[in-house]
Design a protein around this motif. Structure first.
Motif, mmCIF file in Angstrom:
data_model
loop_
_atom_site.group_PDB
_atom_site.id
_atom_site.type_symbol
_atom_site.label_atom_id
_atom_site.label_comp_id
_atom_site.label_asym_id
_atom_site.label_seq_id
_atom_site.Cartn_x
_atom_site.Cartn_y
_atom_site.Cartn_z
ATOM 1 N N THR A 186 0.815 -1.220 0.000
ATOM 2 C CA THR A 186 0.000 0.000 0.000
ATOM 3 C C THR A 186 0.849 1.270 0.000
ATOM 4 O OG1 THR A 186 -0.153 -0.062 2.415
ATOM 5 C CG2 THR A 186 -1.927 -1.139 1.160
ATOM 6 N N THR A 187 2.159 1.125 -0.084
ATOM 7 C CA THR A 187 3.071 2.270 -0.082
ATOM 8 C C THR A 187 3.572 2.527 -1.492
ATOM 9 O OG1 THR A 187 3.757 1.762 2.173
ATOM 10 C CG2 THR A 187 5.241 3.138 0.874
ATOM 11 N N ASP A 188 3.682 3.783 -1.875
ATOM 12 C CA ASP A 188 4.232 4.136 -3.190
ATOM 13 C C ASP A 188 5.756 4.080 -3.084
ATOM 14 O OD1 ASP A 188 4.783 5.019 -5.726
ATOM 15 O OD2 ASP A 188 3.773 6.950 -5.518
ATOM 16 N N LEU A 189 6.288 2.886 -3.302
ATOM 17 C CA LEU A 189 7.730 2.634 -3.272
ATOM 18 C C LEU A 189 8.198 2.490 -4.707
ATOM 19 C CD1 LEU A 189 10.319 1.974 -1.634
ATOM 20 C CD2 LEU A 189 9.616 -0.428 -1.760
ATOM 21 N N ARG A 190 9.258 3.222 -5.043
ATOM 22 C CA ARG A 190 9.751 3.188 -6.422
ATOM 23 C C ARG A 190 11.204 2.753 -6.476
ATOM 24 N NH1 ARG A 190 6.844 8.554 -8.899
ATOM 25 N NH2 ARG A 190 4.799 8.050 -8.082
ATOM 26 N N PRO A 191 11.589 2.047 -7.541
ATOM 27 C CA PRO A 191 10.742 1.545 -8.617
ATOM 28 C C PRO A 191 9.764 0.480 -8.103
ATOM 29 C CG PRO A 191 13.022 0.852 -8.969
ATOM 30 C CD PRO A 191 13.008 1.716 -7.762
ATOM 31 N N HIS A 192 8.629 0.378 -8.780
ATOM 32 C CA HIS A 192 7.511 -0.420 -8.295
ATOM 33 C C HIS A 192 7.806 -1.911 -8.184
ATOM 34 C CE1 HIS A 192 4.881 2.992 -8.143
ATOM 35 N NE2 HIS A 192 5.159 3.302 -9.396
ATOM 36 N N PHE A 193 8.738 -2.449 -8.957
ATOM 37 C CA PHE A 193 9.035 -3.883 -8.885
ATOM 38 C C PHE A 193 9.494 -4.289 -7.484
ATOM 39 C CE2 PHE A 193 13.496 -2.861 -9.080
ATOM 40 C CZ PHE A 193 14.142 -3.967 -8.537
ATOM 41 N N LEU A 194 10.005 -3.320 -6.712
ATOM 42 C CA LEU A 194 10.530 -3.630 -5.381
ATOM 43 C C LEU A 194 9.470 -4.209 -4.452
ATOM 44 C CD1 LEU A 194 12.898 -0.612 -4.771
ATOM 45 C CD2 LEU A 194 13.567 -3.021 -5.008
ATOM 46 N N LYS A 195 8.220 -3.819 -4.621
ATOM 47 C CA LYS A 195 7.169 -4.348 -3.746
ATOM 48 C C LYS A 195 7.155 -5.872 -3.793
ATOM 49 C CE LYS A 195 4.095 -0.406 -3.994
ATOM 50 N NZ LYS A 195 2.712 0.040 -4.157
ATOM 51 N N ASN A 196 7.070 -6.434 -4.995
ATOM 52 C CA ASN A 196 7.061 -7.892 -5.129
ATOM 53 C C ASN A 196 8.405 -8.501 -4.764
ATOM 54 O OD1 ASN A 196 4.390 -8.015 -5.986
ATOM 55 N ND2 ASN A 196 4.960 -7.722 -8.115
ATOM 56 N N ALA A 197 9.465 -7.860 -5.180
ATOM 57 C CA ALA A 197 10.801 -8.413 -4.928
ATOM 58 C C ALA A 197 11.113 -8.487 -3.437
ATOM 59 C CB ALA A 197 11.850 -7.567 -5.645
ATOM 60 N N LEU A 198 10.717 -7.477 -2.678
ATOM 61 C CA LEU A 198 11.025 -7.454 -1.253
ATOM 62 C C LEU A 198 10.078 -8.326 -0.430
ATOM 63 C CD1 LEU A 198 11.843 -3.660 -0.867
ATOM 64 C CD2 LEU A 198 13.461 -5.566 -1.012
ATOM 65 N N LEU A 199 8.898 -8.604 -0.949
ATOM 66 C CA LEU A 199 7.938 -9.460 -0.246
ATOM 67 C C LEU A 199 8.168 -10.939 -0.491
ATOM 68 C CD1 LEU A 199 4.657 -7.437 -0.780
ATOM 69 C CD2 LEU A 199 5.737 -7.974 1.414
ATOM 70 N N ASP A 200 8.808 -11.278 -1.588
ATOM 71 C CA ASP A 200 8.970 -12.676 -1.973
ATOM 72 C C ASP A 200 10.445 -13.065 -1.958
ATOM 73 O OD1 ASP A 200 8.996 -15.189 -3.087
ATOM 74 O OD2 ASP A 200 8.049 -14.601 -4.973
ATOM 75 N N PRO A 201 10.885 -13.814 -0.936
ATOM 76 C CA PRO A 201 12.301 -14.188 -0.859
ATOM 77 C C PRO A 201 12.760 -15.080 -2.009
ATOM 78 C CG PRO A 201 11.031 -15.282 0.870
ATOM 79 C CD PRO A 201 10.103 -14.335 0.168
ATOM 80 N N THR A 202 11.811 -15.656 -2.772
ATOM 81 C CA THR A 202 12.199 -16.500 -3.907
ATOM 82 C C THR A 202 12.158 -15.724 -5.221
ATOM 83 O OG1 THR A 202 9.931 -17.274 -4.278
ATOM 84 C CG2 THR A 202 11.309 -18.544 -2.734
#
Length: 153
Positions: free
Chosen positions: A126-142
């Motif tokens: 729910t946070t505007d973190l950029r670049p946007h790919f980081l949301k998935n990358a940081l949530l998924d250790p795989t």
């Protein structure tokens, strides 16, 4: 040494490094007070520096502490517009360990332009973190994509 940031064919070409700095269930982010989005701490690479040397220098300047730079996590080529300027940014993201000597009260680092924040991992989506790919990358250790290309108008 001078930062690697040049004008080429209407683009600002920028080489940057950033830290994935975790503390329990939080990740350090920062923000220019003039913006409404967050990004990972780091900065531009200077000519003659390695990515790791640049990140260690930038973190020392911004966070007032020396850090051990860990493994390369991602390389991102990010094409975006900021204000009226078009950017082609190449950024290397590294895992960085939070050292015991680091004073984790981030308010002490705030200045007229910048703020730092420990973002709970649960708030990444729910946070505007950029670049946007980081949301998935940081949530998924795989998360496997190591070279990311983002083209934003």
């Amino acid at each position: 040494m001078k930062d690697i940031c040049v004008q080429v064919d209407g683009f600002t070409v920028n080489i940057r490094v950033a830290a994935i700095l975790r503390n329990d269930d939080t990740i350090m982010v920062n923000q220019l007070k003039s913006n409404d989005f967050w990004f990972l701490p780091g900065g531009r690479v200077a000519a003659g520096e390695t990515f790791q040397e640049s990140l260690a220098r930038e973190l020392g300047e911004e966070l007032l502490c020396n850090f051990e730079i860990g493994a390369l996590a991602f390389i991102c080529e990010n094409f975006f517009t900021y204000g009226e300027r078009k950017f082609h940014e190449i950024c290397a993201f590294f895992e960085v360990d939070c050292t015991p000597s680091f004073d984790q009260n981030l308010e002490r680092l705030e200045d007229a332009e910048t703020r730092f924040h420990w973002l709970p991992v649960a708030e990444l989506r729910t946070t505007d973190l950029r670049p946007h790919f980081l949301k998935n990358a940081l949530l998924d250790p795989t998360y496997e994509q190591k070279h990311v290309i983002i083209r934003n108008p």
